[in-house]
Motif scaffolding. Structure first.
Motif, PDB file in Angstrom:
ATOM      1  N   THR A 173      -2.706 -70.090 -16.652  1.00 29.91           N
ATOM      2  CA  THR A 173      -1.418 -70.739 -16.394  1.00 29.91           C
ATOM      3  C   THR A 173      -0.565 -70.859 -17.658  1.00 29.91           C
ATOM      4  O   THR A 173       0.602 -71.226 -17.576  1.00 29.91           O
ATOM      5  CB  THR A 173      -1.638 -72.151 -15.835  1.00 29.91           C
ATOM      6  N   GLY A 174      -1.150 -70.586 -18.839  1.00 27.62           N
ATOM      7  CA  GLY A 174      -0.442 -70.765 -20.098  1.00 27.62           C
ATOM      8  C   GLY A 174      -0.828 -72.024 -20.839  1.00 27.62           C
ATOM      9  O   GLY A 174      -0.483 -72.200 -22.012  1.00 27.62           O
TER      10      GLY A 174
ATOM     11  N   LEU B 219     -10.562 -69.052 -26.962  1.00 24.45           N
ATOM     12  CA  LEU B 219     -11.104 -68.565 -25.704  1.00 24.45           C
ATOM     13  C   LEU B 219      -9.927 -68.316 -24.768  1.00 24.45           C
ATOM     14  O   LEU B 219      -9.271 -69.260 -24.327  1.00 24.45           O
ATOM     15  CB  LEU B 219     -12.061 -69.583 -25.094  1.00 24.45           C
ATOM     16  N   ILE B 220      -9.626 -67.050 -24.508  1.00 25.87           N
ATOM     17  CA  ILE B 220      -8.495 -66.682 -23.661  1.00 25.87           C
ATOM     18  C   ILE B 220      -9.039 -66.209 -22.322  1.00 25.87           C
ATOM     19  O   ILE B 220      -9.808 -65.244 -22.253  1.00 25.87           O
ATOM     20  CB  ILE B 220      -7.635 -65.602 -24.335  1.00 25.87           C
ATOM     21  N   LEU B 221      -8.647 -66.906 -21.261  1.00 22.50           N
ATOM     22  CA  LEU B 221      -9.193 -66.678 -19.929  1.00 22.50           C
ATOM     23  C   LEU B 221      -8.231 -65.858 -19.076  1.00 22.50           C
ATOM     24  O   LEU B 221      -7.008 -65.939 -19.239  1.00 22.50           O
ATOM     25  CB  LEU B 221      -9.459 -68.020 -19.239  1.00 22.50           C
ATOM     26  N   ALA B 222      -8.789 -65.099 -18.142  1.00 22.88           N
ATOM     27  CA  ALA B 222      -7.974 -64.272 -17.249  1.00 22.88           C
ATOM     28  C   ALA B 222      -8.500 -64.346 -15.828  1.00 22.88           C
ATOM     29  O   ALA B 222      -9.717 -64.385 -15.600  1.00 22.88           O
ATOM     30  CB  ALA B 222      -7.961 -62.818 -17.724  1.00 22.88           C
ATOM     31  N   SER B 223      -7.580 -64.347 -14.893  1.00 26.42           N
ATOM     32  CA  SER B 223      -7.927 -64.207 -13.481  1.00 26.42           C
ATOM     33  C   SER B 223      -8.246 -62.738 -13.196  1.00 26.42           C
ATOM     34  O   SER B 223      -8.148 -61.878 -14.078  1.00 26.42           O
ATOM     35  CB  SER B 223      -6.748 -64.659 -12.613  1.00 26.42           C
ATOM     36  N   GLN B 224      -8.604 -62.451 -11.933  1.00 19.00           N
ATOM     37  CA  GLN B 224      -8.869 -61.059 -11.583  1.00 19.00           C
ATOM     38  C   GLN B 224      -7.625 -60.205 -11.810  1.00 19.00           C
ATOM     39  O   GLN B 224      -7.710 -59.074 -12.319  1.00 19.00           O
ATOM     40  CB  GLN B 224      -9.312 -60.962 -10.121  1.00 19.00           C
ATOM     41  N   ALA B 225      -6.462 -60.751 -11.491  1.00 17.52           N
ATOM     42  CA  ALA B 225      -5.215 -59.997 -11.677  1.00 17.52           C
ATOM     43  C   ALA B 225      -4.920 -59.758 -13.151  1.00 17.52           C
ATOM     44  O   ALA B 225      -4.327 -58.735 -13.520  1.00 17.52           O
ATOM     45  CB  ALA B 225      -4.054 -60.739 -11.012  1.00 17.52           C
TER      46      ALA B 225
ATOM     47  N   ASP C 105     -10.988 -87.457 -32.388  1.00 18.45           N
ATOM     48  CA  ASP C 105     -11.828 -87.971 -31.304  1.00 18.45           C
ATOM     49  C   ASP C 105     -11.334 -87.545 -29.931  1.00 18.45           C
ATOM     50  O   ASP C 105     -11.917 -87.940 -28.918  1.00 18.45           O
ATOM     51  CB  ASP C 105     -11.889 -89.504 -31.361  1.00 18.45           C
ATOM     52  N   GLY C 106     -10.271 -86.789 -29.874  1.00 13.43           N
ATOM     53  CA  GLY C 106      -9.699 -86.388 -28.598  1.00 13.43           C
ATOM     54  C   GLY C 106      -9.357 -84.916 -28.575  1.00 13.43           C
ATOM     55  O   GLY C 106     -10.061 -84.077 -29.152  1.00 13.43           O
ATOM     56  N   TYR C 107      -8.256 -84.587 -27.926  1.00  9.92           N
ATOM     57  CA  TYR C 107      -7.828 -83.205 -27.737  1.00  9.92           C
ATOM     58  C   TYR C 107      -6.310 -83.135 -27.809  1.00  9.92           C
ATOM     59  O   TYR C 107      -5.616 -84.096 -27.459  1.00  9.92           O
ATOM     60  CB  TYR C 107      -8.269 -82.684 -26.360  1.00  9.92           C
ATOM     61  N   ILE C 108      -5.780 -81.989 -28.246  1.00 12.12           N
ATOM     62  CA  ILE C 108      -4.363 -81.731 -28.099  1.00 12.12           C
ATOM     63  C   ILE C 108      -4.184 -80.585 -27.117  1.00 12.12           C
ATOM     64  O   ILE C 108      -5.044 -79.708 -26.994  1.00 12.12           O
ATOM     65  CB  ILE C 108      -3.659 -81.419 -29.434  1.00 12.12           C
ATOM     66  N   CYS C 109      -3.056 -80.607 -26.409  1.00 14.11           N
ATOM     67  CA  CYS C 109      -2.812 -79.594 -25.395  1.00 14.11           C
ATOM     68  C   CYS C 109      -1.310 -79.387 -25.238  1.00 14.11           C
ATOM     69  O   CYS C 109      -0.490 -80.199 -25.682  1.00 14.11           O
ATOM     70  CB  CYS C 109      -3.435 -79.979 -24.057  1.00 14.11           C
ATOM     71  N   GLY C 110      -0.963 -78.288 -24.597  1.00 15.22           N
ATOM     72  CA  GLY C 110       0.442 -77.988 -24.361  1.00 15.22           C
ATOM     73  C   GLY C 110       0.566 -76.689 -23.601  1.00 15.22           C
ATOM     74  O   GLY C 110      -0.423 -76.025 -23.282  1.00 15.22           O
ATOM     75  N   ALA C 111       1.803 -76.319 -23.302  1.00 16.43           N
ATOM     76  CA  ALA C 111       2.091 -75.055 -22.626  1.00 16.43           C
ATOM     77  C   ALA C 111       3.576 -74.784 -22.764  1.00 16.43           C
ATOM     78  O   ALA C 111       4.383 -75.712 -22.868  1.00 16.43           O
ATOM     79  CB  ALA C 111       1.708 -75.107 -21.146  1.00 16.43           C
ATOM     80  N   SER C 112       3.945 -73.517 -22.752  1.00 16.28           N
ATOM     81  CA  SER C 112       5.356 -73.168 -22.741  1.00 16.28           C
ATOM     82  C   SER C 112       5.952 -73.538 -21.390  1.00 16.28           C
ATOM     83  O   SER C 112       5.281 -73.417 -20.356  1.00 16.28           O
ATOM     84  CB  SER C 112       5.542 -71.669 -22.989  1.00 16.28           C
ATOM     85  N   PRO C 113       7.207 -73.981 -21.367  1.00 23.76           N
ATOM     86  CA  PRO C 113       7.846 -74.278 -20.083  1.00 23.76           C
ATOM     87  C   PRO C 113       7.986 -73.008 -19.246  1.00 23.76           C
ATOM     88  O   PRO C 113       7.925 -71.888 -19.774  1.00 23.76           O
ATOM     89  CB  PRO C 113       9.233 -74.824 -20.497  1.00 23.76           C
ATOM     90  N   PRO C 114       8.192 -73.139 -17.929  1.00 31.19           N
ATOM     91  CA  PRO C 114       8.459 -71.959 -17.112  1.00 31.19           C
ATOM     92  C   PRO C 114       9.688 -71.216 -17.630  1.00 31.19           C
ATOM     93  O   PRO C 114      10.625 -71.819 -18.162  1.00 31.19           O
ATOM     94  CB  PRO C 114       8.727 -72.549 -15.718  1.00 31.19           C
ATOM     95  N   ALA C 115       9.689 -69.900 -17.477  1.00 31.36           N
ATOM     96  CA  ALA C 115      10.759 -69.073 -18.035  1.00 31.36           C
ATOM     97  C   ALA C 115      12.136 -69.521 -17.565  1.00 31.36           C
ATOM     98  O   ALA C 115      13.111 -69.504 -18.332  1.00 31.36           O
ATOM     99  CB  ALA C 115      10.520 -67.609 -17.672  1.00 31.36           C
TER     100      ALA C 115
END
Length: 391
Positions: free
Chosen positions: A251-252, A94-100, A260-270
């Protein structure tokens, strides 16, 4: 005595092993050496990634590779000792987008539909109705792949492929690392291994993942692939939704169920995302408090009460030129071939890319998936193949 092979594959992770396996199953009659510096795969991206597979890319060639891997996974149990579909969990992305971000999301969706990917685009009202746990107040739209997207057991697949190679006696599995290369004109004559042995081959495949840029330099070549550290966090929360898709925030941030849980992450700021020390596998704990938890709690409110249980770090084989794979023959070196630089989508594309490269090595052309867009020529000509959907 020096080791010899018709084809030497440097790197025994999923990309290199898939190439060797497809060579064997497609009837290649020559000898193959598969060289891996870390036979435990403790630091391999295959073992440390989130093992996702998706069709939501902006480049049609990327969609084709992932769809071909999906077909491979569907039938893998018939040819390998793996569970049906190799443990594929088709919860979707599920890939979400803002109005922009909505115009880019819509443009990507059009490419996906044209490529035959079963991806739907939903507005915020439809998202709220379908996912009541999701905060859509600042979300304009989202795309969801209901079929052929999710995650699978990549390490289990790698183990099965290597086991089958041994059973077929189809490749010489060498636990060693390359330390230098001996050149003869525009060809690689031999490579020197850390053990002190020399290996001479007719053709060489560079499949060393995040180390590919460093190893290419030993051959006198510039390949813009380097390690970039990514941390994966495991959390538990009071609400558990095992059917949740892998959800990607504007936000990435990404998050998906795991046990029983979740994994999560994000790329660091450029501005802070640079080449990683090849030996640095320490999780970036500060990233969770500073960026991930606030974004998680905002997008999915029940994460306000999460508990952080563990984390691990791995390395993307990051192509700093255009964040896409480098696949195929190298026109600068007559007997060198590449399969690396996937920049985070290697696990889901390596089985199909390995087959395509095996086709080229046997017949001099791609048959199953045309990987020409990923060729070295674009690097030489400075023509980037830009993928907008990087997670």
């Amino acid at each position: 005595m020096a080791l010899t092979a018709d084809i030497a594959i440097i790197g025994g992770g999923l990309a290199g092993t898939a190439t060797a396996w497809h060579l064997a199953t497609m009837g290649f009659e020559g000898s193959v050496a598969l060289i891996e510096a870390d036979p435990t795969f403790a630091r391999a991206a295959t073992a440390l990634s989130a093992s996702g597979i998706r069709q939501q890319f902006s480049v049609a060639a990327n969609i084709a590779l992932s769809r071909a891997t999906l077909s491979f996974l569907k039938d893998a149990h018939e040819r390998l000792d793996v569970p049906r579909q190799c443990g594929l969990v088709e919860n979707g992305y599920l890939i979400l987008a803002s109005q922009a971000g909505r115009p880019a999301l819509a443009a990507n969706h059009a490419v996906q539909r044209e490529a035959g990917a079963p991806v739907a685009m939903l507005d915020s009202a439809a998202l709220a109705a379908r996912y009541p746990w999701l905060n859509v107040n600042d979300i304009a739209a989202g795309t969801i792949g209901d079929q052929g997207e999710g995650w699978f057991d990549a390490l289990g697949l790698l183990t099965a492929l290597r086991r089958d190679l041994r059973a077929r006696d189809a490749a010489q599995l060498i636990d060693d690392a390359i330390v230098s290369a001996r050149l003869a004109g525009d060809r690689i004559a031999a490579i020197e291994l850390a053990s002190g042995e020399t290996l001479s081959a007719g053709r060489y495949v560079l499949a060393t993942g995040a180390a590919s840029g460093r190893v290419a330099a030993l051959m006198g070549l510039d390949v813009p692939v380097e390690p970039r550290k990514r941390t994966v966090f495991y959390v538990e929360a009071p609400d558990h939704h095992p059917d949740m898709p892998l959800t990607v925030d504007p936000t990435g941030l990404y998050v998906r169920p795991e046990g029983d849980g979740y994994i999560c992450g994000a790329s660091p700021p450029a501005e802070s995302d640079g080449p990683a020390d090849p030996d640095d596998f320490e999780p970036d704990w500060a990233q969770f408090e500073d960026r991930l938890w606030p974004a998680l709690a905002h997008r999915i409110p029940f994460f306000e009460r999460l508990k952080l249980r563990s984390a691990w770090a791995g390395h993307y084989d990051y192509n700093r030129f255009d964040q896409n794979a480098v696949i195929g023959p190298d026109p600068r070196c007559a007997n060198l071939f590449h399969i690396s630089g996937f920049s985070g989508h290697g696990v889901q594309q390596a089985p199909a890319a390995g087959r395509a490269l095996a086709e080229w090595l046997i017949a001099g052309r791609y048959v199953s998936v045309d990987c020409t867009p990923f060729g070295v020529e674009r690097l030489i000509a400075e023509r980037p193949l830009l993928e907008r959907n990087i997670i």
